[in-house]
Design an enzyme around this catalytic site. Sequence first.
Site, PDB file in Angstrom:
ATOM      1  N   ASP A   7     -36.368  52.528  -2.343  1.00  0.00           N
ATOM      2  CA  ASP A   7     -36.101  51.111  -2.502  1.00  0.00           C
ATOM      3  C   ASP A   7     -35.369  50.585  -1.276  1.00  0.00           C
ATOM      4  OD1 ASP A   7     -37.230  51.243  -4.963  1.00  0.00           O
ATOM      5  OD2 ASP A   7     -35.346  51.429  -6.051  1.00  0.00           O
ATOM      6  N   TYR A  18     -31.387  64.150  -3.610  1.00  0.00           N
ATOM      7  CA  TYR A  18     -30.732  62.857  -3.524  1.00  0.00           C
ATOM      8  C   TYR A  18     -29.218  63.021  -3.532  1.00  0.00           C
ATOM      9  CZ  TYR A  18     -35.242  61.044  -5.150  1.00  0.00           C
ATOM     10  OH  TYR A  18     -36.570  60.744  -5.295  1.00  0.00           O
ATOM     11  N   TYR A  48     -37.278  58.960 -11.617  1.00  0.00           N
ATOM     12  CA  TYR A  48     -36.536  57.728 -11.328  1.00  0.00           C
ATOM     13  C   TYR A  48     -35.039  58.032 -11.421  1.00  0.00           C
ATOM     14  CZ  TYR A  48     -40.887  55.070 -11.729  1.00  0.00           C
ATOM     15  OH  TYR A  48     -42.145  54.570 -11.549  1.00  0.00           O
TER      16      TYR A  48
END
Lengths: 560, 181
Positions: A375, A446, A519
């Site tokens: 994003d 992440y 997600y």
Amino acid sequence: MSKKRFWENDHELIPQIRVSNESDRWKRVRYDDVNEDIEVLYSNVMQYVMENYINLTYRTIVDTLLDIKCCARCIFRFLGVRDYKCYATSEEVLLKILNRIRLNEENITTSSTLQEEHPSTNILLSKTQEKPICTTCFDLLYQADTIECLWPIIENFNSHNFQVKTFNLSVSLPSGTIINNHSIKVYIRQTCRERNLSVDLSNTIDLKDPFKHLLGWSIEKKLGLKYYYQSPFNISIEYYHKNSQQNHLILTHIPSAEFQLKKVRIKGKAIWTGDSRQNIIAALEKVPDSDFISIAKCPPLEDKERWENYPPILEHSAIYVGGRYIKLSREISQSPWIINGERLAETSIAECIGEILREKFKCDDYNFVAAGREDVNVRMLGNGRPFYFEIMNPRNPFFFQQELDNTQKEINKTHKNLVQISHLTMITEQDLVIIKEGEETKRKTYSALVWISKIVTSEIIDKINQYQDKEFIIEQQTPIRVLQRRTQMVRPKIIYSMKAKALENHFLTLQLQTEAGTYIKEFIHGDLGRTKPNLGDLLDCYADIMALDVLEVDLKWPPN
Amino acid sequence: MNSESIINPKYDLSQYEKISEKYEKDPLAYLEQYYTKYFLIDSNENTSEDFYIYQAPNKLCVIGLAPTHPLLQQSQKVKSIKFDEKISQSINKKKQNPLSVKSEICVITTEEGRNYSIKAGIVGWVINFNMRLDKDDDLLQKKPFTNGYLAIIKPKQDVPSKALNHCIDEEKYKEIRKLNI
């Protein structure tokens, strides 16, 4: 989005100059290895002629074609001469050979008294407007190696400044040549029949073959390139002949041709289809000579107009360059983010890298493809995300690694605070699938800054860290954030590893390694309970994500 | 950015002080990050069957019970939550007529036998019913503003001011219902 395309329209910008100087028009490009020795050529040509014609029909053919003022090269085609080097000789030599062929007796020891010329010879050698235009090639073959024929290609090539070493050639010849060639064949058969000669014209050489060879050699000579049929650089040129453009429509009046045009509506416009070259050729094969003669002009009428051409299209096939990028900003998107004409992020990774590549490769356009996406407000750190660019029609396609290294440096310097790239290298079309695989199957690591509604304690950290070496599965209903475009379903995803580090008060950093397609934001805040379990569930509190960074996309890229 | 922080990113917490303060006061404040809150006030003056509508940036609307809804005000035990079957079956099917504001999407029955009718609240299509409410009886009343939402509706109108012009914002809602949370 409308990308800037500086070179997009330059095909049209090039003036279509026809050579004004008459002598330039006929000036031929001279090839180095063409044999002008008549004796050698003659015996060479006769080999083909004897192979193709058992009796003296070939003399009738030469005479008949000279009568209707065919160019010497086209006559060679009807004689079935397959050695295209023979066509490259000057018209004078070619006509001398033809004159010799027509006078040829079985034994050719007779004296020079027989060197009588066909009456058309002189006018065919004229270099003025008086020279009749060949009805079978509209002078295309006659001029294939002249400056006039080469001019549009040379002009285009030079103005684009293509840096290439080889080329391939695709040509499209006027449809009128198909009809006229057929008409000449019918005419020859008719003439032979009148003289009780049998003739088989199946060895006639198609106009395109010697034309492409002559034009190709001229380009080789003039532009210093190599004619190579697998070259990624393609020169494509379409010729037309105004007066004969509609000639094939006579076929619609010959029932045996079964030639029918169909009217098709494309976007409200009526367009006639069914008149492709293949269709015309197929239709002509069905027509008996007698039917053809009754409707078509046989032999074809002499014409006052020669060939013309559409602007040539010079195009290099796409090349690919790959690498890995690091995105340092939470303000820029991966690809241009424009909704309803409004820019939502100032620039993008695609543009930061692509615009500099555009300058270097001098391409029409580029396409950016990456192994997955992040994003706008997510950074891509660590070893970077694999990507490649498809470079469309590059004028400068040969990049050495050294140049790519410099380009990489330039990109990194220009966009110091936004994007950094590494491993920039040329890749092949076969490598591209690896990127897709990376998007769909590879693990991602992440780092997230997380706020939880409890004060972070060592117990909480321990609770998270028990998953450091223990994978678990979460079930994610399609996040509300993407539900407008992605099908509603439950996707199980594996969290391979999770570990936390306490910061102040309510903050902690979380490092996650997950299956492709997880997600992360939803795993942390729970998405109204649509991701189960989520971090809040595990810690029995509310959780929200403040910042997210991708640390690793586990894919070997670029391949070498 | 140096190479160490590229492998091991650091976060400047001072940037997040304000937001943390807000979150500490109200753990649900994070919802504002993801949604714009609207409320639909009961048109009957004598009851207060109010609803919240959270709109996500992609225009989808989450609908659930507002704090003033009787089910959250009085201690009533929920006996059953029945989503409209016809609507349920039409989810993900193309070419459906949109529901109107007053279309009933669900009926909640209490142990005492009272029925509460839940309306679509906006013109659009239900794209998801919260089926977890079926499995977990307490969810609706325990977490009404998050996990206990009722449905997700895709508005027919793309422009929020048109799709939600019959709704009011949180401030107005508190004013009307005299809430000071």
